[in-house]
Every structure is written in C-alpha cells, then in structure tokens.
Motif scaffolding. Structure first.
Motif, PDB file in Angstrom:
ATOM      1  N   TYR A  11     -37.571  -9.662 -42.956  1.00  0.00           N
ATOM      2  CA  TYR A  11     -37.439  -8.710 -44.062  1.00  0.00           C
ATOM      3  C   TYR A  11     -36.829  -7.434 -43.486  1.00  0.00           C
ATOM      4  O   TYR A  11     -37.457  -6.752 -42.670  1.00  0.00           O
ATOM      5  N   ASN A  12     -35.604  -7.155 -43.885  1.00  0.00           N
ATOM      6  CA  ASN A  12     -34.879  -5.964 -43.429  1.00  0.00           C
ATOM      7  C   ASN A  12     -34.865  -5.842 -41.905  1.00  0.00           C
ATOM      8  O   ASN A  12     -35.298  -4.842 -41.344  1.00  0.00           O
ATOM      9  N   GLU A  13     -34.355  -6.863 -41.260  1.00  0.00           N
ATOM     10  CA  GLU A  13     -34.304  -6.923 -39.797  1.00  0.00           C
ATOM     11  C   GLU A  13     -32.864  -6.943 -39.275  1.00  0.00           C
ATOM     12  O   GLU A  13     -32.573  -7.595 -38.272  1.00  0.00           O
ATOM     13  N   GLU A  14     -31.960  -6.221 -39.932  1.00  0.00           N
ATOM     14  CA  GLU A  14     -30.553  -6.260 -39.530  1.00  0.00           C
ATOM     15  C   GLU A  14     -30.329  -5.830 -38.081  1.00  0.00           C
ATOM     16  O   GLU A  14     -29.363  -6.257 -37.461  1.00  0.00           O
ATOM     17  N   ASN A  36     -35.401 -15.544 -45.178  1.00  0.00           N
ATOM     18  CA  ASN A  36     -35.074 -14.155 -45.492  1.00  0.00           C
ATOM     19  C   ASN A  36     -35.895 -13.770 -46.714  1.00  0.00           C
ATOM     20  O   ASN A  36     -35.638 -14.238 -47.816  1.00  0.00           O
ATOM     21  N   SER A  39     -34.613  -9.451 -48.213  1.00  0.00           N
ATOM     22  CA  SER A  39     -34.102  -8.261 -47.512  1.00  0.00           C
ATOM     23  C   SER A  39     -33.086  -7.520 -48.369  1.00  0.00           C
ATOM     24  O   SER A  39     -32.288  -8.120 -49.088  1.00  0.00           O
ATOM     25  N   THR A  40     -33.122  -6.195 -48.267  1.00  0.00           N
ATOM     26  CA  THR A  40     -32.190  -5.355 -49.019  1.00  0.00           C
ATOM     27  C   THR A  40     -31.183  -4.666 -48.105  1.00  0.00           C
ATOM     28  O   THR A  40     -30.337  -3.910 -48.580  1.00  0.00           O
ATOM     29  N   ASP A  41     -31.279  -4.909 -46.802  1.00  0.00           N
ATOM     30  CA  ASP A  41     -30.322  -4.328 -45.856  1.00  0.00           C
ATOM     31  C   ASP A  41     -29.250  -5.381 -45.531  1.00  0.00           C
ATOM     32  O   ASP A  41     -28.972  -6.236 -46.356  1.00  0.00           O
ATOM     33  N   THR A  43     -29.383  -7.901 -43.480  1.00  0.00           N
ATOM     34  CA  THR A  43     -29.935  -9.119 -42.883  1.00  0.00           C
ATOM     35  C   THR A  43     -29.253 -10.377 -43.422  1.00  0.00           C
ATOM     36  O   THR A  43     -28.874 -11.266 -42.648  1.00  0.00           O
ATOM     37  N   ASN A  64     -38.728  -9.913 -52.233  1.00  0.00           N
ATOM     38  CA  ASN A  64     -39.742  -9.855 -51.195  1.00  0.00           C
ATOM     39  C   ASN A  64     -41.077 -10.361 -51.729  1.00  0.00           C
ATOM     40  O   ASN A  64     -41.602  -9.835 -52.692  1.00  0.00           O
TER      41      ASN A  64
END
Length: 174
Positions: A11-14, A36, A39-41, A43, A64
């Motif tokens: 989750y949001n781990e770019e 996934n 995620s909003t970034d 990722t 999420n």
C-alpha cells in the motif's frame, strides 16, 4: 518437494516495491504474489513494469481494504503449500533471510517462523513487539480456516495469526 509462495502486500510503497519484488523474484520461490491494496501513489505503475517476471502474479485491489484482507487474498490465490509473507518496505533482502524463514518449516521444527530481514533499529532481544513482524513463513493449510477473520482484521492481522497459533499450540520460531 513443497511449493513455496511468496506474498507481498503493498500500500503506497512506490519507494521500495521495485527493489523488494525484484529481489524476491530472483530467488527460489515457485510464485511471487503481489497484492496492491488500493495504492494511490505510483506503486501500481511500478508493478505494471515488473510483470515480465515469470513467477510474478499481480493482484490489484481497487480500494484499500487493509493488510489482513490483502494477505488473505494472497493466500487464496496461492498454489504453494508453504506461504512466506514479505513486507513491501524491506531493504537488503538476501537469500539467507528467506532460507532462515523456510528451513524450520521444511525440517518440521516450527509451524510458523517470524523473522526480520533487515538489521533492526532496536534490540529485539529486549523488545516484546518482535512478534508483530510482517515477515513470516507458515503452512498454507494452517491458515485456511482463518482467512475470513484475516480479511476482517484489517491492520491487526499479525496479532490474529499469532493468537491463533498460540491457541492451537503450534510451534513458533523467531
């Protein structure tokens, strides 16, 4: 020989997902499942660029749902008898980390192994929270009965799994 599935929930781990997935796909796992979790970034974009790994199975949840839901979804989509959960924000992963998690399962020394793949910032010998680590290996058959509970647990999934293993007097290694 047992099949081994690695499950990485993100989750949001770019910033770390590419390194983690690449490292895990380079090792001996029969399949690598990345969930996934909405995620909003960046990722999802990064994961889309990694689909050339033959062992990689990518599952994108539209929103999420929490770590427990993502972990259970990974288990439901796995084919391995041994499941290895790997956090998406680790660094410096090496084959020996995975071997330390899996060997006690293969050797019937443990039903679940908890581990920490990077050098910790705190001394886990005196820290009671080591059992909350996301890195763990276990037999898939042992968690099938609690998948719905895992999905509902959202972010307390590590505690849920630990309590389940303790209640059923399973062997635990750290």
């Amino acid at each position: 020989m047992s099949k081994i599935s690695a499950i990485i929930c993100a989750y949001n781990e770019e910033k770390t997902i590419k390194e983690v997935v690449t490292a895990v796909c380079d090792y001996f796992f029969d399949e690598v499942i990345v969930v996934n979790d909405g995620s909003t970034d960046g990722t999802a974009k990064i994961l889309g660029e990694l689909l050339n790994f033959s062992s990689l199975k990518y599952i994108a949840l539209p929103e999420n749902k929490g770590k427990g839901y993502a972990m259970a979804t990974g288990v439901e989509n796995s084919t391995g008898e041994i499941i290895v959960f790997i956090d998406a924000d680790l660094s410096n992963l090496k084959e020996e980390h995975f071997e330390q998690l899996i060997s006690p399962i293969f050797n019937n020394e443990a039903d679940m192994v908890l581990g920490q793949a990077t050098e910790p910032l705190i001394n886990y010998k005196i820290n009671p929270f080591k059992s909350f680590t996301g890195e763990r290996a276990l037999l898939k058959k042992d968690v099938l009965s609690i998948l719905q509970d895992m999905k509902a647990s959202k972010f307390g999934v590590e505690t849920l799994i630990n309590l389940y293993y303790m209640a059923h007097e399973k062997k635990l290694n750290m």
